[in-house]
Design a protein around this motif. Structure first.
Motif, mmCIF file in Angstrom:
data_model
loop_
_atom_site.group_PDB
_atom_site.id
_atom_site.type_symbol
_atom_site.label_atom_id
_atom_site.label_comp_id
_atom_site.label_asym_id
_atom_site.label_seq_id
_atom_site.Cartn_x
_atom_site.Cartn_y
_atom_site.Cartn_z
ATOM 1 N N LEU A 111 0.827 -1.213 0.000
ATOM 2 C CA LEU A 111 0.000 0.000 0.000
ATOM 3 C C LEU A 111 0.858 1.259 0.000
ATOM 4 O O LEU A 111 0.547 2.237 -0.684
ATOM 5 C CB LEU A 111 -0.952 -0.010 1.199
ATOM 6 N N GLU A 112 1.948 1.236 0.756
ATOM 7 C CA GLU A 112 2.861 2.380 0.785
ATOM 8 C C GLU A 112 3.527 2.570 -0.572
ATOM 9 O O GLU A 112 3.675 3.699 -1.054
ATOM 10 C CB GLU A 112 3.911 2.199 1.882
ATOM 11 N N SER A 113 3.915 1.483 -1.221
ATOM 12 C CA SER A 113 4.509 1.576 -2.559
ATOM 13 C C SER A 113 3.515 2.156 -3.550
ATOM 14 O O SER A 113 3.871 2.995 -4.384
ATOM 15 C CB SER A 113 4.971 0.199 -3.031
ATOM 16 N N TRP A 114 2.270 1.714 -3.486
ATOM 17 C CA TRP A 114 1.225 2.223 -4.375
ATOM 18 C C TRP A 114 1.005 3.706 -4.131
ATOM 19 O O TRP A 114 0.884 4.489 -5.077
ATOM 20 C CB TRP A 114 -0.051 1.427 -4.177
ATOM 21 N N ARG A 115 0.955 4.123 -2.861
ATOM 22 C CA ARG A 115 0.786 5.534 -2.518
ATOM 23 C C ARG A 115 1.942 6.357 -3.088
ATOM 24 O O ARG A 115 1.734 7.393 -3.712
ATOM 25 C CB ARG A 115 0.716 5.728 -1.000
ATOM 26 N N SER A 116 3.149 5.856 -2.922
ATOM 27 C CA SER A 116 4.326 6.565 -3.428
ATOM 28 C C SER A 116 4.274 6.685 -4.953
ATOM 29 O O SER A 116 4.575 7.752 -5.510
ATOM 30 C CB SER A 116 5.596 5.838 -2.999
ATOM 31 N N TYR A 117 3.894 5.599 -5.631
ATOM 32 C CA TYR A 117 3.792 5.642 -7.090
ATOM 33 C C TYR A 117 2.756 6.676 -7.535
ATOM 34 O O TYR A 117 2.993 7.453 -8.455
ATOM 35 C CB TYR A 117 3.435 4.263 -7.646
ATOM 36 N N ARG A 118 1.595 6.706 -6.874
ATOM 37 C CA ARG A 118 0.554 7.662 -7.248
ATOM 38 C C ARG A 118 1.031 9.092 -7.051
ATOM 39 O O ARG A 118 0.685 9.982 -7.824
ATOM 40 C CB ARG A 118 -0.718 7.421 -6.434
ATOM 41 N N GLU A 119 1.833 9.337 -6.019
ATOM 42 C CA GLU A 119 2.316 10.695 -5.751
ATOM 43 C C GLU A 119 3.450 11.114 -6.672
ATOM 44 O O GLU A 119 3.517 12.262 -7.090
ATOM 45 C CB GLU A 119 2.789 10.802 -4.295
ATOM 46 N N THR A 120 4.351 10.188 -6.994
ATOM 47 C CA THR A 120 5.557 10.557 -7.743
ATOM 48 C C THR A 120 5.580 10.060 -9.181
ATOM 49 O O THR A 120 6.278 10.625 -10.014
ATOM 50 C CB THR A 120 6.813 10.016 -7.044
ATOM 51 N N GLY A 121 4.865 8.957 -9.448
ATOM 52 C CA GLY A 121 4.917 8.356 -10.780
ATOM 53 C C GLY A 121 6.196 7.582 -11.037
ATOM 54 O O GLY A 121 6.379 7.010 -12.109
ATOM 55 N N ARG A 122 7.100 7.542 -10.064
ATOM 56 C CA ARG A 122 8.375 6.839 -10.245
ATOM 57 C C ARG A 122 8.136 5.326 -10.212
ATOM 58 O O ARG A 122 7.405 4.827 -9.372
ATOM 59 C CB ARG A 122 9.382 7.267 -9.186
ATOM 60 N N GLU A 174 17.550 2.475 -11.402
ATOM 61 C CA GLU A 174 16.913 3.600 -10.744
ATOM 62 C C GLU A 174 15.473 3.743 -11.230
ATOM 63 O O GLU A 174 15.192 3.567 -12.416
ATOM 64 C CB GLU A 174 17.676 4.902 -11.058
ATOM 65 N N CYS A 175 14.605 4.063 -10.343
ATOM 66 C CA CYS A 175 13.215 4.331 -10.711
ATOM 67 C C CYS A 175 13.160 5.625 -11.538
ATOM 68 O O CYS A 175 14.003 6.502 -11.390
ATOM 69 C CB CYS A 175 12.343 4.480 -9.470
ATOM 70 N N HIS A 176 12.175 5.710 -12.397
ATOM 71 C CA HIS A 176 12.016 6.888 -13.232
ATOM 72 C C HIS A 176 10.531 7.156 -13.446
ATOM 73 O O HIS A 176 9.692 6.332 -13.093
ATOM 74 C CB HIS A 176 12.716 6.690 -14.591
ATOM 75 N N GLU A 177 10.228 8.307 -14.019
ATOM 76 C CA GLU A 177 8.818 8.625 -14.297
ATOM 77 C C GLU A 177 8.413 8.081 -15.636
ATOM 78 O O GLU A 177 9.189 7.778 -16.472
ATOM 79 C CB GLU A 177 8.616 10.141 -14.267
#
Length: 89
Positions: free
Chosen positions: A52-63, A86-89
């Protein structure tokens, strides 16, 4: 903390039989079962919260990483000392 539980006669007989086979007390068998259950459920809840935290982070940053990027990195495990991408948008 003293706690009691009510179990039906069939389960009680099964616990007693298993305790006898394992040369343990019925109390030990039940306590071990509860410990294992709680440990498993805590791990599952932790995994769920992390997702859930990963999903929240993805929704906020798109990374993110693509499936292809992840698979390429995973396929290098044990062969290379390659750092994760590295994660990216």
């Amino acid at each position: 903390m003293a706690t009691s539980i009510k179990i039906d006669d069939e389960l009680k007989s099964r616990v007693q039989a298993l305790a006898s086979q394992r040369r343990r007390t019925p109390h030990w068998i039940m306590l071990e079962a509860i410990k294992q259950y709680v440990t498993r459920e805590e791990a599952q809840e932790s995994f769920k919260q992390e997702a859930l935290e990963s999903w929240r982070s993805y929704r906020e940053t798109g990374r993110h990483l693509s499936v292809q990027e992840t698979n390429e990195w995973l396929e290098s495990w044990g062969r290379d000392d390659k750092a994760p991408p590295e994660c990216h948008e």
